[in-house]
Design a protein around this motif. Sequence first.
Motif, short mmCIF file in Angstrom:
data_model
loop_
_atom_site.label_atom_id
_atom_site.label_comp_id
_atom_site.label_asym_id
_atom_site.label_seq_id
_atom_site.Cartn_x
_atom_site.Cartn_y
_atom_site.Cartn_z
N HIS A 1 -19.92 26.93 10.36
CA HIS A 1 -20.47 28.29 10.28
C HIS A 1 -21.21 28.73 11.55
N VAL B 1 -22.61 31.07 14.44
CA VAL B 1 -22.99 32.48 14.56
C VAL B 1 -23.66 32.66 15.93
N GLY C 1 -26.70 36.08 10.27
CA GLY C 1 -26.53 36.93 11.44
C GLY C 1 -27.85 37.39 12.01
N ARG D 1 -21.54 36.49 6.63
CA ARG D 1 -21.91 36.97 7.95
C ARG D 1 -22.27 38.45 7.91
N THR E 1 -16.26 31.66 3.93
CA THR E 1 -16.57 31.98 5.34
C THR E 1 -16.02 33.33 5.79
N SER F 1 -15.82 37.07 7.54
CA SER F 1 -16.39 37.82 8.66
C SER F 1 -15.57 39.08 8.84
N ILE G 1 -14.47 33.90 13.55
CA ILE G 1 -15.30 35.03 13.92
C ILE G 1 -14.89 35.52 15.31
#
Length: 545
Positions: free
Chosen positions: A43, A45, A102, A153, A205, A207, A262
């Motif tokens: 994960h 970010v 985020g 996210r 997950t 995005s 992402i």
Amino acid sequence: MIKISKSNCLKAGIVTMLAFCSLDNIYAQRELTNVNSIYDEQHPVPHPNGDLYYSLGLHPQNIGGQQDLGDIWRSPKTGVSEWGSPVHLKGISTGGNDVVVGFTSENTMLVYHDGTSRKQGIHQYVLSGSTWAYEKALNMGSFRNNSRHFSGRLNEAGNIMVLSLESFGSYGNEDIYVSFLQSNGSWSSPQNLGPTINTYKQEMTPSLSKDGLTLYFSSNGHGTTGGRNIFYSQRLDQSWERWTAPVPLSDINSPGVELAYIELGDMAMFTTTQNSEGFGDILLISKVSIAAADTTEDPIYPEEEEAGPDMVNEVTQEINVGEVEEAVALDVKEVTPPKTPPVIIEDDRVSEPEKMVIGDITVLDINTLEEIPYTTSVVDESANTGQTEAGSVYSEDIDIRISAKGYFPQVLNVRVLHQMTEPIYLTPIVKGASIVLDDIYFKKGTSDLADDRSTANLQKIAEFLNDNPDIKIRLEGHTDNLGDPQLNKELSMNRAGQIRNFLVEQGISFERIRVSGWGGSRPVASNQTEEGRNKNRRVEMVIEE
């Protein structure tokens, strides 16, 4: 942080260049060797300044030890597509599952905590100098996650979250939901994206692309034959329920597990277990090109799975507390691997019951961090009754309610309490906090309670009010928007009044309870689906003073 099948083999420790060829594209994938370790990176970010935040699971330095599903770690950006050795952010990690959602700005971060020591939900931290300090829990309406897994996210604009939860209206296991920032600073109750995206298996997950039209997610459904694959789907309108049929990113999917795709400008990032023997590694890749969807065609919807029953959500509200991170540098190249093979976990929700002992529990005020007196009781009274105490033994997978006068109770699974070594934090009851009474049911079109279960749950509300005699509440009734608006308003008022009458019969003073009926004027979900209408038919309890 997602739990994945583990192996006792070590990860590769060198830069890996992989070429995947298709008829149209060649994608070069590069492993982040300074970031990836022998443990489970998941994960990722990026911070606005380029630093990389991610969850690291099963690491012996995690707050909860080597069984901890994920603490927050940060890797500083050192150059173009380069990141340095990671730092453990202890101040924003707990003994449970912690996931960065985020950044709303360079100085504000959103983090999910699973309820192990902080209340389950998404929390806000602010940057003070070089450290992150705790600020508050986000108010997200009926947010509730019934799974140990979580991922999600924030979009680039900072006003939309896509979340993977097992919650109200889930089609099977984890589904993908969306939540929107409201004008008053709160967030809308999570809305299920519907059966085109969600299956009876796991969707994880998620995005969004920069324009908010393309959704990326991972799933072991949609025809996946092994592991989990990354898919994309494009939104067809503003309802967030009409999507194109999901398409796999076949050029990067492997027989292993791919998660957490992402976009990063012209690049993209995701995790894979392909070359890490069951653990997650973070890879960098050129962004996959996707053609715009044709919004003139209707999507094909698969047959819906029957949704499970709703559960009562927990309250979230703003809290101000200053908790500072403790940064501990780590050289991943010098980490000693575990000497015993990790446990292979395919589905942690299918396990044999075992005897659990509740040890001594420390309960603190989340604002002052002072110890407070409390009581514990079994939520499912068919498993046990009355008060519990330290040393109580349970052979069932049950939930325990931790209560204190003047505080919202917290419900934790007995398995969590059995392993817990950190304090439990309870939040003071404050004006404006609310809870949705999802386990109170009425006969269709009437204000008559539907069953004994509803009566039993109202009895627990009466006990809560008796335990906190100084608070006053407002009961707000709501309906969907079908039918005559005036009749709906009357029905919502009558249902709120019916609950007040019951509470008064249980000895609660009439003057402590106000009622209001809003009909269908304040929906929390779309009225275009039966699932959304079920969510809109509700009664909320709001703290007045």
